[in-house]
Design a protein around this motif. Structure first.
Motif, PDB file in Angstrom:
ATOM      1  N   VAL A 104     -32.988 -54.237  55.546  1.00 21.92           N
ATOM      2  CA  VAL A 104     -33.002 -53.156  55.255  1.00 21.92           C
ATOM      3  C   VAL A 104     -31.875 -53.293  53.647  1.00 21.92           C
ATOM      4  N   ARG A 105     -32.214 -52.860  52.738  1.00 19.45           N
ATOM      5  CA  ARG A 105     -32.021 -52.664  51.568  1.00 19.45           C
ATOM      6  C   ARG A 105     -31.127 -54.123  51.044  1.00 19.45           C
ATOM      7  N   ALA A 106     -31.676 -55.338  51.813  1.00 21.24           N
ATOM      8  CA  ALA A 106     -30.945 -56.023  51.303  1.00 21.24           C
ATOM      9  C   ALA A 106     -28.828 -56.547  51.709  1.00 21.24           C
ATOM     10  N   GLY A 107     -29.394 -55.806  52.569  1.00 18.89           N
ATOM     11  CA  GLY A 107     -27.465 -55.520  53.256  1.00 18.89           C
ATOM     12  C   GLY A 107     -26.737 -54.877  51.857  1.00 18.89           C
ATOM     13  N   VAL A 108     -27.491 -54.282  51.016  1.00 15.64           N
ATOM     14  CA  VAL A 108     -26.179 -54.529  49.829  1.00 15.64           C
ATOM     15  C   VAL A 108     -25.668 -52.548  50.446  1.00 15.64           C
ATOM     16  N   ASP A 109     -24.534 -52.977  50.272  1.00 17.83           N
ATOM     17  CA  ASP A 109     -23.431 -51.832  51.345  1.00 17.83           C
ATOM     18  C   ASP A 109     -22.249 -50.670  50.328  1.00 17.83           C
ATOM     19  N   ASN A 110     -22.208 -49.505  50.832  1.00 18.70           N
ATOM     20  CA  ASN A 110     -22.233 -48.462  50.136  1.00 18.70           C
ATOM     21  C   ASN A 110     -20.565 -47.819  50.901  1.00 18.70           C
ATOM     22  N   THR A 151     -25.029 -56.344  59.463  1.00 21.54           N
ATOM     23  CA  THR A 151     -24.894 -55.655  60.426  1.00 21.54           C
ATOM     24  C   THR A 151     -26.698 -54.737  60.143  1.00 21.54           C
ATOM     25  N   CYS A 152     -28.207 -54.929  61.182  1.00 20.78           N
ATOM     26  CA  CYS A 152     -28.881 -54.508  60.950  1.00 20.78           C
ATOM     27  C   CYS A 152     -29.566 -53.652  62.145  1.00 20.78           C
TER      28      CYS A 152
END
Lengths: 247, 247
Positions: A104-110, A151-152
């Motif tokens: 989800v969201r290419a694993g991009v993390d904020n 984490t997915c």
């Protein structure tokens, strides 16, 4: 046989240029055969795989998806930059990345990064695992095995779990082909995704919040043999085929 | 903190009527707080959740699916008997069961059982976990936690991993809602499927073949709080919706 699982406590917050393997080796005496699981987010931070949202110019596609999903269009642009195939656009972007990993969201993390920045996954997670393995050998002389985790979410079940996106010193899949069951019958189901099973439990000990335990060591694990084809060939992935049709 | 993971070695082959918890307690001294993972197959064998294929009369539907998939029509009938909703008929039957668990061929297993027989999943895996927990308390006086595991394929990734289908003494999901990240921001992703992460690693130690280690104990695991909604509400499961459309 007993397996010991050791969360690596007391690691600092990482910044670009930091020696991740070096800091881990300061906190734990690794021994030959250890499996070291590292959260991809801290690897990425130590390598500067971070984007500043103010510097991102969103494309028309990013604006369109961000509008549908109620997301920041610069954030979605970073996601698209990491995406080889958009498997799903709505209600969330599901990305297939060049590594084969689908997230989800290419694993991009904020989360766990300064406001206005986002962390991207390591562009080559297999090379990342190999590099950590080599660096540990250089520092300590020990031959360890390494898993880089993400984490997915998953199909059919709520909640996220840890999965492996890069690994070194081991095969992804334990292949039981030719093995027999307790009654001497050749096993029909022959592939176990061992790297994901180890990554999953490491993620439980890492937690998702401010506990700050981004590395976990597994000691005394058995060895296995198999192969590294962790991702389906495109024509074999029934879920991707079905999702493409509803997209 | 260090977690110890102990495969329970030397257990017998189980038959209907055997005291599974009792046999496990003979092999390991459980202590308060231990998490005991048990393969659903041995629980089912000890309870007689086994079908004799010669006694199964296949329906027209079972014959139709068996023909498409190249399976034994009696085997498919047993699968259909365990299925609440057929999510996919071809190239394999994917079943949603009354417990909420979604699995290929409803988890019906023809390995590690006498030829001509198949093992079905525990019809009520939550009650199974509760029962084992209570029986261990009765025998040993210890308060443990229990997970009943199954081995499943997944979307996007090859190979099978262990998942939880029943649990007792713990919540399925660790819910981080309200928690903050390292930089004080409220976490957006808040649910971690902890029972599946533990089940996954237990499955790695159980193996799939003739090692015969159907139980694994996790000692000194942290506790967590959350909820038990491990399965999606029907309208939230995007994969099921997509698969229904191609069926």
């Amino acid at each position: 046989m007993s397996i010991e699982v050791l969360p690596v406590e007391g690691l600092p917050v990482f910044h670009p240029g930091d020696d991740l393997a070096g800091e881990i080796c300061k906190k734990i005496d690794l021994i030959d055969g250890d499996i070291l699981c590292i959260a991809s987010s801290v690897y990425s931070k130590s390598k500067g795989h971070i984007r500043t949202l103010d510097e991102v110019v969103p494309s028309e596609k990013a604006k369109e998806i961000a509008g549908m999903c109620g997301e920041d269009e610069r954030f979605i642009q970073v996601v698209l930059d990491q995406t080889e195939e958009i498997v799903l656009e709505y209600p969330f972007v599901l990305s297939k990345m060049s590594s084969g990993h689908v997230g989800v969201r290419a694993g991009v993390d904020n989360s766990n990064v300064e406001r206005g920045h986002v962390i991207i996954l390591p562009p080559d997670p297999m090379a990342a695992a190999e590099e950590i393995m080599e660096r540990v050998r250089e520092i300590s002389g020990k031959d360890i095995r390494v898993i880089i985790t993400d984490t997915c979410g998953r199909s059919f079940r709520r909640g996220q779990t840890g999965v492996a996106i890069g690994w070194a010193g081991m095969d992804a899949i334990n292949d039981f082909r030719g093995d027999h069951d307790l009654f001497g019958r050749v096993l029909e189901i022959t592939e176990e995704a061992v790297v994901d099973e180890i990554a999953a439990f490491s993620n439980f000990l890492m937690g998702e919040s401010n506990r700050g335990v981004p590395a976990v060591v597994f000691r005394n694990c058995p060895e296995w043999k198999g192969h590294n084809e962790l991702y389906f060939e495109p024509e074999c992935d029934i879920t991707i085929k079905a999702l493409r049709k509803i997209n």
